[in-house]
Design a protein around this motif. Sequence first.
Motif, PDB file in Angstrom:
ATOM      1  N   ARG A 120      38.333  44.717  32.622  1.00  0.00           N
ATOM      2  CA  ARG A 120      37.800  45.856  33.374  1.00  0.00           C
ATOM      3  C   ARG A 120      36.979  46.746  32.442  1.00  0.00           C
ATOM      4  O   ARG A 120      37.413  47.115  31.365  1.00  0.00           O
ATOM      5  CB  ARG A 120      38.935  46.618  34.049  1.00  0.00           C
ATOM      6  CG  ARG A 120      39.655  45.692  35.020  1.00  0.00           C
ATOM      7  CD  ARG A 120      40.545  46.448  35.935  1.00  0.00           C
ATOM      8  NE  ARG A 120      39.763  47.189  36.902  1.00  0.00           N
ATOM      9  CZ  ARG A 120      40.245  48.198  37.608  1.00  0.00           C
ATOM     10  NH1 ARG A 120      41.477  48.606  37.424  1.00  0.00           N
ATOM     11  NH2 ARG A 120      39.487  48.799  38.483  1.00  0.00           N
ATOM     12  N   ARG A 121      35.776  47.032  32.888  1.00  0.00           N
ATOM     13  CA  ARG A 121      34.800  47.683  32.030  1.00  0.00           C
ATOM     14  C   ARG A 121      34.208  48.888  32.754  1.00  0.00           C
ATOM     15  O   ARG A 121      34.381  49.056  33.947  1.00  0.00           O
ATOM     16  CB  ARG A 121      33.676  46.693  31.674  1.00  0.00           C
ATOM     17  CG  ARG A 121      34.146  45.474  30.895  1.00  0.00           C
ATOM     18  CD  ARG A 121      34.634  45.825  29.505  1.00  0.00           C
ATOM     19  NE  ARG A 121      33.601  46.456  28.699  1.00  0.00           N
ATOM     20  CZ  ARG A 121      33.854  47.238  27.660  1.00  0.00           C
ATOM     21  NH1 ARG A 121      35.070  47.513  27.313  1.00  0.00           N
ATOM     22  NH2 ARG A 121      32.852  47.763  26.977  1.00  0.00           N
ATOM     23  N   PRO A 122      33.443  49.720  32.037  1.00  0.00           N
ATOM     24  CA  PRO A 122      32.782  50.847  32.705  1.00  0.00           C
ATOM     25  C   PRO A 122      31.793  50.333  33.761  1.00  0.00           C
ATOM     26  O   PRO A 122      31.118  49.327  33.530  1.00  0.00           O
ATOM     27  CB  PRO A 122      32.026  51.540  31.570  1.00  0.00           C
ATOM     28  CG  PRO A 122      32.655  51.048  30.315  1.00  0.00           C
ATOM     29  CD  PRO A 122      33.199  49.692  30.595  1.00  0.00           C
ATOM     30  N   PRO A 123      31.691  51.019  34.881  1.00  0.00           N
ATOM     31  CA  PRO A 123      30.772  50.564  35.930  1.00  0.00           C
ATOM     32  C   PRO A 123      29.315  50.503  35.481  1.00  0.00           C
ATOM     33  O   PRO A 123      28.555  49.675  35.979  1.00  0.00           O
ATOM     34  CB  PRO A 123      30.953  51.601  37.040  1.00  0.00           C
ATOM     35  CG  PRO A 123      32.292  52.177  36.803  1.00  0.00           C
ATOM     36  CD  PRO A 123      32.513  52.153  35.324  1.00  0.00           C
ATOM     37  N   CYS A 124      28.912  51.358  34.550  1.00  0.00           N
ATOM     38  CA  CYS A 124      27.520  51.313  34.075  1.00  0.00           C
ATOM     39  C   CYS A 124      27.233  49.954  33.460  1.00  0.00           C
ATOM     40  O   CYS A 124      26.196  49.349  33.699  1.00  0.00           O
ATOM     41  CB  CYS A 124      27.250  52.430  33.058  1.00  0.00           C
ATOM     42  SG  CYS A 124      28.359  52.455  31.642  1.00  0.00           S
TER      43      CYS A 124
END
Lengths: 666, 208
Positions: free
Chosen positions: A21-25
């Motif tokens: 899971r990563r930053p949406p950007c």
Amino acid sequence: MTENQTNIRSFSRPISGDELRRPPCEAACPIHTDAQRYIQLVAENRPAEALAVVRQTNPLPQVIGRICPHPCEDACRRGQVDEPIAICNLKRVASDGAKTGGLGYDPPRPDFTIGKKVAIIGSGPSGLGAAHDLALLGVRPVIFESQSEAGGFLRTGILNYRLPKHILDEDIDYIRGMGVEIRTGVKVGEDIAFDELADEYDAVLIAVGLSESRSLPAPGADLPQVLLAVPFLEAVNAGREAPELGKEIIVIGGGNVAIDAARSARRLSGGKVTMVCLETDYEMPAHSWEIEDATAEGVSIICSQGPNAIMGDGKVEGLEVKKCESVFDEQGRFAPRFCETELSVVPGDTVIIAIGQMSNLSFLPGSGPEVNERGILIFDREQCTTTRRGVFASGEVVTGPGAAVNALASGKRAAIAVARYLGADVDFPPEPDPIGEVPPGVAEKVKPAPRRKMPARPAGERSGDFDEVELGLPEVEARCEASRCLLCSAGARYSELKCIACLTCVRVCPYGATWHDREGLAGISPERCQVCGICFTQCPTKAIDIGVKSEEQIEAEIEAALTGGGKDLEFGCWYSQARVTPDAAAVILPCTGRLSVRLLLHAVERGAERVYVAVCSESEDGHFIHGHRQTRAAVAEAKKAIAEAGLDPGAIEIRIEPELKCKKNV
Amino acid sequence: MTDDCENVLVAGCNTCVAVCLTGGEKEAEQLAQQLRIARRREGIRGKVDTVTVLRQCENEYLDAIAVQVEEADIVLSTACSIGPQGLVFRYPRKRVAPAMNTNMLGYVREHHVWTEYCAACGSCVIAATGGICPVARCAKTLLNGPCGGSRNGRCEISPEVPCVWQEIYDRLAALGDLDSLKRIIGPKKWNLSNSGGPRTMKKEGFEP
């Protein structure tokens, strides 16, 4: 007995099983740039390192930092609080800053260990991106460009006021510096046959883009004062004498190319420029900021009108238009419906047609690769292959029109596909899974801070020349803007093996991000976590660490700051940019609420004679709720600890910054 | 105490004392930092390390740190006083010292506040006192209270301290069980408490 049960650290991601899971950007970025990381580095005024992060995924950092439509910003969770981070502008800050410091422009010189070579047709963003990545993967790329200079549509279609030519040159020179050969002025199909390329090279990548304008099947389209957008922009860009423009120019189209045609026409003629498009103002395919810039420069836009006929006898006199009732059908497909009786005339002496582009595949031989009945290359989206073995394709020629960054992404994917085909041990990277939205109740607790605006030359001044419009964010503004980042998914994480379910984190978290259930299972919600660090400073078993500025990272920064003879150390805050003691070596934290007693003692232990903690105000809360309360408690305990150890407790001191640079952020 | 020791080991305990924020891994490391700062100031050579186990009250956990303990000239335990004693039992020739003063068995009435609720007296009475312990919580350990020092629900020793017998009375009143207070609690067997020698407990029949 395992070591984990004694004192070995092992940290899971915020919730077990959520490693990806990563930053949406980053997830929204077509090339998945780690924007968060370079934004942090900009916040700390470390542009060269920021640029290095950009370069990890982006072979054209300066170009993309200027012209990207930044889908990252649409996904940015800060937008759910107030306004998204100006990610694109900060990318430009990284490269501008690195350049000022004379850093970041030594390209790597990869060895072409695979021993194979690839011909790339086209030096637009897709071809350049593919060449860059192929070189890094050990395959030798050679680009064939029909124009006299490399860059493709970046050079011929994008104007100097948005993307100065020397900037494009610098990014391309970097790729050349990696050993990528670009043969300009070579037309495949004329100067060299496609089959010859296919024989000579181990693979061929078609990245020719959409190089031709669609014309208008309307009466009067053959009048001499009717121009096509692509050759028009090409002529303007090449500095060639542009076809004579009149004083009343009509641009047909509502996309970004139409906008550029209109803005260029305005600059060249100084006359009246009117865009006519089928769409309503909110349906226009051009980006909203492009529309704003154009209208500020005096371009007017007539919406919901379709061209019926270009009026005039041997010479354009105007455009007859008919009312467009709707542009798309129920399925959202382009299917304009007109009211044939509602006609009017837009007066004008020149017409520029910017209603879309198409590719020119006339260089392809009969032996393939094949095109479909609509003249479009048959293509496998996953493997980037065509119907002919060893021939691949990427960019707008197969994806259709889009942003440069999409073409870049397509080229990068093709690089992997080609390298795999040629035997490189490489896989397509997994798609990052973004964390969810800011939950209700949390957004309200985030300190509001306005988005910093990109300074630009005034419309009246810039509409008369082709010099760059945007000036770049000044350093302090850039740092303040960067520090608005919510650091998505980089917050607290805990080790299941070390957690003893003591509930401390649950009690101290101001954002309700930590939880325990009756069975003693714990978790930290990455959506709720604001990365304040309070749980991490208080966890008694060190079961919690934090993604951004972990304890180990801060320890290393303390050591680095004190080697080199630094006597005093100041902990600063990147949100407020608080720094009270400029003579002291600095460690910048995201709010000093992150400071634990351990870290303060670590600074003393590592030889700091005095330790200052710069905070932005007297209040209980810093950038984060209870941040300063935490800072004061830690400082008080650390003072007591060093007093017990026989030192002057005054050696650790809180200092309040009187003149904050980022006032608006605290 | 550690001045004459070259190698000092601070041993943390990651269960009860960690929950009480007094002797877990974090506190053990802070103590080690403090010692290092003080020793450097006084020019004492040597090193101060830390090691933390899940519970110092069990052999297996103490055995897991044998290497670190053997290297040390002294072990400071931040566990409750069972920890240092366990270390002494397991490492008979090692110098061991307590680094924490064990206070009580407490309840966390609010975060960061612990209140004594149990004296481990060995003959529990709370079944007769509304589930509230007068042995631990009454200043006089009265089994049949309150005394004359109860004022407005507070104990005469301090207005900060509630009178536990008032609490017992209020609780039984709320339960409609005030009659149970008419039963006198008889003399307590204090020999089951800390006056009858060390107590041991054995779970019979399930030995490994």
